[in-house]
Design an enzyme around this catalytic site. Structure first.
Site, short mmCIF file in Angstrom:
data_model
loop_
_atom_site.label_atom_id
_atom_site.label_comp_id
_atom_site.label_asym_id
_atom_site.label_seq_id
_atom_site.Cartn_x
_atom_site.Cartn_y
_atom_site.Cartn_z
N HIS A 215 0.84 -1.20 0.00
CA HIS A 215 0.00 0.00 0.00
C HIS A 215 0.87 1.25 0.00
O HIS A 215 0.69 2.16 0.79
CB HIS A 215 -0.94 -0.01 1.20
CG HIS A 215 -1.93 -1.13 1.18
ND1 HIS A 215 -1.65 -2.38 1.68
CD2 HIS A 215 -3.19 -1.20 0.68
CE1 HIS A 215 -2.70 -3.17 1.52
NE2 HIS A 215 -3.65 -2.48 0.91
N GLU A 265 -5.06 2.50 -7.81
CA GLU A 265 -6.31 2.52 -7.05
C GLU A 265 -6.58 3.87 -6.41
O GLU A 265 -7.73 4.21 -6.12
CB GLU A 265 -6.31 1.43 -5.97
CG GLU A 265 -5.32 1.65 -4.84
CD GLU A 265 -5.49 0.63 -3.73
OE1 GLU A 265 -6.37 0.81 -2.86
OE2 GLU A 265 -4.73 -0.36 -3.73
N HIS A 315 -9.76 -2.34 -9.96
CA HIS A 315 -9.56 -2.52 -8.52
C HIS A 315 -10.90 -2.47 -7.80
O HIS A 315 -11.81 -1.73 -8.19
CB HIS A 315 -8.65 -1.40 -8.01
CG HIS A 315 -8.40 -1.45 -6.54
ND1 HIS A 315 -9.21 -0.82 -5.62
CD2 HIS A 315 -7.43 -2.07 -5.82
CE1 HIS A 315 -8.74 -1.03 -4.41
NE2 HIS A 315 -7.67 -1.78 -4.49
#
Length: 402
Positions: A215, A265, A315
């Site tokens: 992330h 994303e 996503h």
């Protein structure tokens, strides 16, 4: 045909809460009585504020408009208040309203939306899902061995998913992520990531691709160190290895490793994705239809990607209406790679909608119903309020140290 009314819904996602804490749905009705549904993927502000933003945008730009005029609606919303720049909150709100317009247009034409965006290319859509703990809990006790922290358990769950039909599996053992990233990965995080890859690869062999998720935790050098450790296990992708602000930095990671970099994303509009493509920062673009700017904007991004030999992998970490929109764009896109699913699209995750998503042996079958293919279940939604105060997804608020 004119747009006449907007309704907004904040829905508490029931346990195990795969896809986030809540979903923000919208429904638009035309003066002639056709309804369209959409979903806002906007995690920056609380859901009630996002609903207020949607009502304001609808009143200013959508009310009384022809739902076919998607390009004009985008320009009005994108340029409102002398902005004309990618704004994730504006585009999150717009995306929900825009997909509702496409749902209306599809129903009026008696066609699935993908038939209005170039037509069906893919008869079935390869899908992947996270390796969730066997309990299904998104937030298990971190001190209890589970598929998030124990590679042997993850490998066992992965094998079960492959036997169920999945041919790709995502996992992210690289450590927590915070508002202060990127950082250097800890040696323990690198070692654990390597063991996760080794154990899962040994369990599934070549029956499934490994999708290594992060992330945006790392610096460029830290991402290179992590890539070097997991490269022998040939993951299909290394997801968002550094924070998304600087595509040129991410391009350094992409040039360093043989693992394809996947990202997107947190991005919105063709402009942010163009910057990724221009510097070869990622070859797999993870557009999210509830944030990117809607279906038409996603189609433009997919076409840009095609010119650079890049692929799209829509996503999904939100609700089933975005899932339905992702399916529509994947069906009509020649450079589609794979689609994120929430498990097999059953159980509590689908409890707020009418209709279903057909998942068969690792693939999603595109719907043939007009529009997006799902409707809101008002009676169920009335029993599913969101009563929390946390945002849809949150990062650690303090620096992560080894």
């Amino acid at each position: 045909m004119k747009l006449a009314n907007l309704e907004t819904f904040v829905v508490g996602n029931p346990p195990p809460r795969h896809g986030g804490r809540y979903f923000i749905f919208v429904r638009i009705t035309t003066a002639c009585g056709i309804t369209g549904v959409g979903e806002i993927y906007n995690a920056t502000f609380g859901p009630d504020i996002c609903c207020a933003m949607a009502r304001d945008m609808f009143a200013r730009h959508f009310d009384g408009a022809d739902p076919h005029h998607i390009e004009a609606l985008f320009r009005k919303s994108y340029g409102a208040g002398f902005t004309q720049r990618p704004d994730v909150s504006v585009m999150g709100v717009f995306s929900g309203l825009e997909m509702a317009c496409w749902d209306i247009v599809g129903k009026a034409a008696e066609k699935p939306v993908y038939e209005l965006l170039g037509g069906r290319v893919n008869d079935r859509l390869r899908s992947y899902s996270y390796i969730y703990p066997a309990s299904g809990d998104v937030y298990p006790d971190p001190d209890t061995p589970n598929a998030y922290n124990d590679p042997a358990i993850a490998a066992e769950v992965a094998l079960g998913m492959v036997e169920q039909g999945f041919t790709a599996l995502k996992f992210d053992p690289a450590g927590p992520f915070s508002i202060y990233d990127g950082r250097q990965p800890g040696l323990d995080d690198i070692a654990l990531s390597e063991v996760f890859c080794r154990e899962i690869r040994a369990a599934v062999g070549t029956r499934a691709d490994l999708l290594f998720g992060t992330h945006g935790q790392f610096t460029v050098s830290g991402a290179k160190r992590m890539a070097r450790a997991i490269e022998p296990f040939d993951p299909l992708w290394f997801e968002e290895p550094i924070p998304p602000e600087n595509p040129a930095d991410m391009a350094q990671v992409a040039a360093y490793t043989s693992i394809p970099v996947a990202a997107g994303e947190r991005l919105c509009t063709k402009h942010e994705f163009a910057r990724m493509l221009e510097v070869s920062a990622a070859s797999i673009l993870q557009i999210n239809l509830g944030r990117v700017g809607g279906l038409l904007e996603a189609k433009k991004i997919a076409s840009m990607a095609e010119t650079r030999s890049a692929q799209i992998a829509p996503h999904l970490y939100c609700g089933p209406i975005v899932a339905a929109a992702n399916i529509q764009i994947a069906t009509c896109t020649p450079n589609f790679l794979i689609l994120e699913s929430i498990g097999t699209f059953d159980g509590p995750y689908m409890s707020a909608v009418k209709g279903g998503i057909t998942w068969e042996n690792g693939y999603i079958i595109p719907p043939t119903t007009p529009g997006l293919g799902l409707e809101l279940d008002d009676a169920a939604i009335a029993t599913m309020p969101y009563e929390g105060t946390k945002l849809h997804l949150e990062m650690a608020q303090t620096p992560i140290t080894p």
